[in-house]
Design a protein around this motif. Structure first.
Motif, PDB file in Angstrom:
ATOM      1  N   GLY A 144       5.076  27.089  84.021  1.00 33.09           N
ATOM      2  CA  GLY A 144       5.909  27.133  82.828  1.00 33.09           C
ATOM      3  C   GLY A 144       5.351  26.393  81.634  1.00 33.09           C
ATOM      4  O   GLY A 144       6.001  26.339  80.582  1.00 33.09           O
ATOM      5  N   VAL A 145       4.154  25.834  81.743  1.00 36.02           N
ATOM      6  CA  VAL A 145       3.598  24.978  80.688  1.00 36.02           C
ATOM      7  C   VAL A 145       2.291  25.576  80.163  1.00 36.02           C
ATOM      8  O   VAL A 145       1.458  26.051  80.938  1.00 36.02           O
ATOM      9  N   GLY A 146       2.089  25.515  78.859  1.00 34.33           N
ATOM     10  CA  GLY A 146       0.819  25.915  78.267  1.00 34.33           C
ATOM     11  C   GLY A 146       0.435  27.334  78.626  1.00 34.33           C
ATOM     12  O   GLY A 146       1.169  28.294  78.386  1.00 34.33           O
ATOM     13  N   ARG A 147      -0.736  27.497  79.258  1.00 30.66           N
ATOM     14  CA  ARG A 147      -1.230  28.818  79.647  1.00 30.66           C
ATOM     15  C   ARG A 147      -0.687  29.279  80.993  1.00 30.66           C
ATOM     16  O   ARG A 147      -0.981  30.391  81.436  1.00 30.66           O
ATOM     17  N   ALA A 148       0.072  28.434  81.657  1.00 30.92           N
ATOM     18  CA  ALA A 148       0.572  28.781  82.985  1.00 30.92           C
ATOM     19  C   ALA A 148       1.704  29.796  82.894  1.00 30.92           C
ATOM     20  O   ALA A 148       2.403  29.910  81.888  1.00 30.92           O
ATOM     21  N   GLU A 149       1.869  30.529  83.971  1.00 29.64           N
ATOM     22  CA  GLU A 149       3.026  31.418  84.095  1.00 29.64           C
ATOM     23  C   GLU A 149       4.189  30.636  84.680  1.00 29.64           C
ATOM     24  O   GLU A 149       3.974  29.702  85.452  1.00 29.64           O
TER      25      GLU A 149
END
Length: 514
Positions: A144-149
């Protein structure tokens, strides 16, 4: 609670490795194959890919994604991909236990975002160099953060806060704008099928070890900052045997509630400031009766707020300087550590009607933060801080520490959590963490977010811990104190520290003149 805290050819183009060789390098470099049971249970897997930042000449990095299960209570659930960067050791044979970094927030990325990524990564190459003399360093974006899904950001909040206003917006109007933005974000969150209960500290702890498992590391050394220290402590609680050592900078133990203690947090850091100034001959002479002048100023600004325009060019915004805003500005400055010596001068200038310094530090009253994944942050904070907070304790804390209780009077967290669904925290998560592992705790005496008292609290159930308090530091000690970073490296190498390490840590700040 984060560290600090140029696109270029990927490093493997210089080494001419194929995708298969990259995957092999991940396991061989980090520690050999991970336990089969852990691989099967979590289905964590690493997929190599290009780095999204420049790799300096003479350095090497391994980049890609690690897939983690969306849900751990349903075997058939989907998964999320987390971006991972391994800053590779300069040793010919790196130690088998890498350093696994846990960022703060919740909702912050260790890589930063946009144009700031290159600058942040330059810091990381320098900061990690001492660790990398013997072992690899793993950075990753949490789910849920930055480039993460998945994408949990709320750009509506950022847009609302970025809209220029020539005069301060009334509280009710600002709350309505925030409510509309949060509702829009929440509706999008729900439309994509996301369950806010899948964002929590225990899940973050499991994800972090999934990253290590997918990269072949059977054991890790944890290096955590701010909220990341809470994740690290949860790892110690849940999967202690996977950890060799831990360094916790700005400790946020699970058995404290920041909402309940907000007035005390403010009072204690200003008490530290006033006592240190009174004990310093030059500061005492330059700023006599500093505490009384400050309290009088807070009262005056609450009666007659001052409206200011602050910031440069596109960042210009209206600020209503109240007593609570003055308190918040002082806390913001002291949290950086480096600005602590200037705070008496800031108070003095503000009392004389010169608002340039206080305007520099006064935080925005808007809820959005471009550096934070808002949806993830709301899910975790509503679940673990706002909703469990005892209203009676909040009220008692405000009553005991006037006027510092005013900083919590206009609390956007409670407004958001009335709207935002969140999971329910298990009572056992709020218990202190006991572990026999070696743990280094680092605190700044001027930290208004995670004070040294919280470090002491965590240390009480960590019998092999060492707690270093830096008298002039604020939040995130390793970002501003070279000896703190050196101590962290030494501790990871040897699992202990000399008794006389960092003798300068005990020195109080030397305050600036008027």
């Amino acid at each position: 609670m984060p560290v600090c805290a140029r696109p270029a050819r990927p490093w493997w183009s210089r080494i001419a490795l194929s995708g298969l060789a990259l995957a092999t390098l991940a396991a061989a470099t980090l520690a050999g194959p991970a336990p089969a049971a852990a691989q099967t249970a979590t289905q964590a897997r690493f997929t190599p890919g290009p780095c999204w930042f420049s790799v300096p000449d003479g350095e090497a990095a391994l980049c890609g994604t690690v897939a983690v299960p969306e849900r751990r209570d349903r075997a058939a659930a989907g998964g999320f991909r987390l971006p991972v960067a391994v800053l590779l050791s300069t040793a010919r044979q790196p130690a088998p236990d890498p350093v696994l970094f846990l960022e703060g927030g919740p909702g912050a990325s260790p890589f930063g975002s946009g144009e700031a990524v290159e600058e942040r990564m330059e810091v990381w190459w320098e900061l990690s160099a001492a660790f990398r003399r013997t072992r690899n360093v793993i950075l990753f974006d949490p789910r849920g953060v930055g480039r993460a899904e998945p994408d949990t950001d709320c750009p509506e909040l950022d847009a609302a806060g970025a809209t220029p206003h020539i005069r301060p917006m009334p509280r009710e109007q600002r709350a309505a704008a925030e409510r509309a933005a949060v509702t829009t974000c929440l509706n999008r969150f729900k439309a994509t099928g996301l369950d806010s209960a899948q964002f929590s500290t225990p899940i973050a702890a499991d994800d972090a070890l999934d990253v290590a498992t997918a990269l072949g590391a059977q054991r890790v050394n944890l290096f955590a900052v701010s909220y990341g220290t809470r994740v690290a402590l949860e790892i110690l609680r849940r999967q202690g045997p996977r950890v060799r050592s831990a360094v916790l900078d700005s400790v946020y133990p699970p058995d404290v509630n920041a909402q309940e203690e907000a007035p005390w947090l403010a009072q204690r850091v200003f008490r530290r400031l006033f006592d240190d100034c009174a004990a310093n001959r030059a500061c005492r002479a330059a700023y006599p009766n500093l505490e009384k002048r400050f309290l009088d100023l807070v009262e005056r600004l609450d009666r007659n707020p001052v409206d200011l325009i602050v910031g440069d060019f596109e960042a210009r915004r209206a600020l209503r300087l109240t007593g609570a805003a003055l308190i918040a500005a002082g806390m913001e400055a002291m949290s950086t550590g480096e600005a602590v010596p200037s705070v008496p001068a800031m108070i003095d200038r503000t009392a004389r009607g010169r608002y340039d310094m206080v305007a520099e530090w006064a935080p925005s009253s808007w809820l959005g933060d471009t550096e934070i994944a808002d949806g993830l942050a709301f899910s975790v904070e509503c679940r673990e801080t706002v909703n469990p907070a005892d209203p009676a304790r909040r009220a008692e804390s405000a009553r005991r520490f006037p006027p510092y209780g005013t900083i919590a009077a206009d609390d956007p967290g409670r407004r958001v959590c009335r709207l935002w669904p969140a999971g329910t925290q298990e009572p056992t998560e709020r218990l202190p963490v006991a572990s026999p592992l070696p743990v280094l705790l680092l605190s700044g005496a001027y930290d208004p977010v995670t004070p040294p008292e919280w470090g002491e609290r965590a240390a009480a159930t960590l019998p092999r811990s060492r707690h270093l308090v830096f008298r002039s530091a604020g939040h995130l000690v390793t970002s501003g104190e070279d000896c703190a970073m050196a101590a962290a490296v030494t501790f990871v190498e040897t699992e202990t520290l000399p008794a006389n390490i960092c003798p300068g840590a005990a020195r109080p700040p030397q305050f600036d003149g008027p």
